[in-house]
Design an enzyme around this catalytic site. Structure first.
Site, short mmCIF file in Angstrom:
data_model
loop_
_atom_site.label_atom_id
_atom_site.label_comp_id
_atom_site.label_asym_id
_atom_site.label_seq_id
_atom_site.Cartn_x
_atom_site.Cartn_y
_atom_site.Cartn_z
N GLU A 13 0.81 -1.21 0.00
CA GLU A 13 0.00 0.00 0.00
C GLU A 13 0.85 1.27 0.00
O GLU A 13 0.32 2.36 -0.25
CB GLU A 13 -0.94 -0.01 1.22
CG GLU A 13 -1.97 -1.13 1.14
CD GLU A 13 -2.73 -1.35 2.42
OE1 GLU A 13 -3.76 -2.07 2.37
OE2 GLU A 13 -2.32 -0.83 3.48
N ASP A 200 -14.19 -5.85 -2.24
CA ASP A 200 -15.27 -6.80 -2.48
C ASP A 200 -16.62 -6.12 -2.35
O ASP A 200 -16.75 -5.08 -1.69
CB ASP A 200 -15.19 -7.97 -1.50
CG ASP A 200 -15.28 -7.52 -0.04
OD1 ASP A 200 -16.41 -7.30 0.43
OD2 ASP A 200 -14.23 -7.38 0.61
#
Length: 232
Positions: A13, A200
């Site tokens: 990240e 998701d």
């Protein structure tokens, strides 16, 4: 002089942000590497905190105490809690709460931290507005949302647990660090912003190869963070 702390829970990240920065120094504290330098012509400290609320809170406090950052940006991934938010979209925090704080046995609502004046930690409004505008410009292929981010030391995969969070918190996404960073920033009166790429769907109706998602998420968050720094 302004200095921006940039936190990612995982190396993936923050690695490209580190590659893009002009690195001046690395300081190791509490098993974390704090990379000092310049990014988008701003003074920054970029760090991988590790996963979970404790790591995130420790990291944030070190950034404040040792590096005297004036604002904190947290970038990473999260799971959607709303069906209109698709895989790859970006959520920008309006505020943050901890969904796993549970003192209901003492009469507190779910998520309320006992004996604190608030359990809802607002993001810096100016950062929110600029980040939303920037994201819509630099990442036009995805949707940008502003809403509540909730955090807990749990990976939420159970549908019943997800429903409890949706019903009680009116949140847009769930993850494991943002609210701890938000609470630490709030207690120190430091502006913060959480940026999350969605991994998701809320109803698990759609899936994407995680490697492909990760590549897209990193591209979108790097575009947002680097341009946001230019604008603030």
């Amino acid at each position: 002089m302004s200095c921006y702390g940039i936190i990612g829970a995982m190396e993936e990240e923050v690695s490209i942000l580190k590659d893009k920065m002009k690195l001046n120094n690395i300081v190791k504290i509490a098993s974390m590497e704090f990379c000092e330098g310049e990014l988008s012509n701003k003074q920054v400290v970029i760090v991988r905190s590790g996963i979970g609320k404790v790591n995130a809170a420790i990291c944030t406090q070190i950034l404040i105490d040792k590096f005297h950052v004036t604002e904190i940006l947290n970038t990473g991934v999260a799971g959607s809690l709303r069906n209109e938010i698709n895989i790859g979209d970006i959520v920008i925090s309006s505020d943050a709460m901890q969904h796993d704080v549970d003192a209901r046995g003492f009469g507190y609502p779910l998520g309320e931290i006992p004996r604190m004046e608030t359990s809802v930690f607002p993001a810096e409004l100016a950062l929110v507005h600029i980040a939303k505008e920037v994201c819509q410009i630099v990442n036009p292929e995805i949707q940008t949302f502003v809403g509540r981010v909730v955090s807990g030391d749990q990976f939420i995969s159970d549908p019943d647990r997800k429903k409890v969070i949706i019903d009680n918190f009116q949140a847009y996404c769930t993850e494991m660090e943002g609210a701890a960073i938000a609470q630490t920033a709030y207690l120190n009166q430091i502006p913060y912003l959480v940026i999350r790429a969605i991994s998701d769907k809320a109803d698990d109706s759609a899936h994407m190869d995680y490697g492909e998602f990760e590549r897209q998420a990193i591209k979108h968050t790097v575009n947002l963070v680097t341009t946001l720094l230019e604008k603030i």
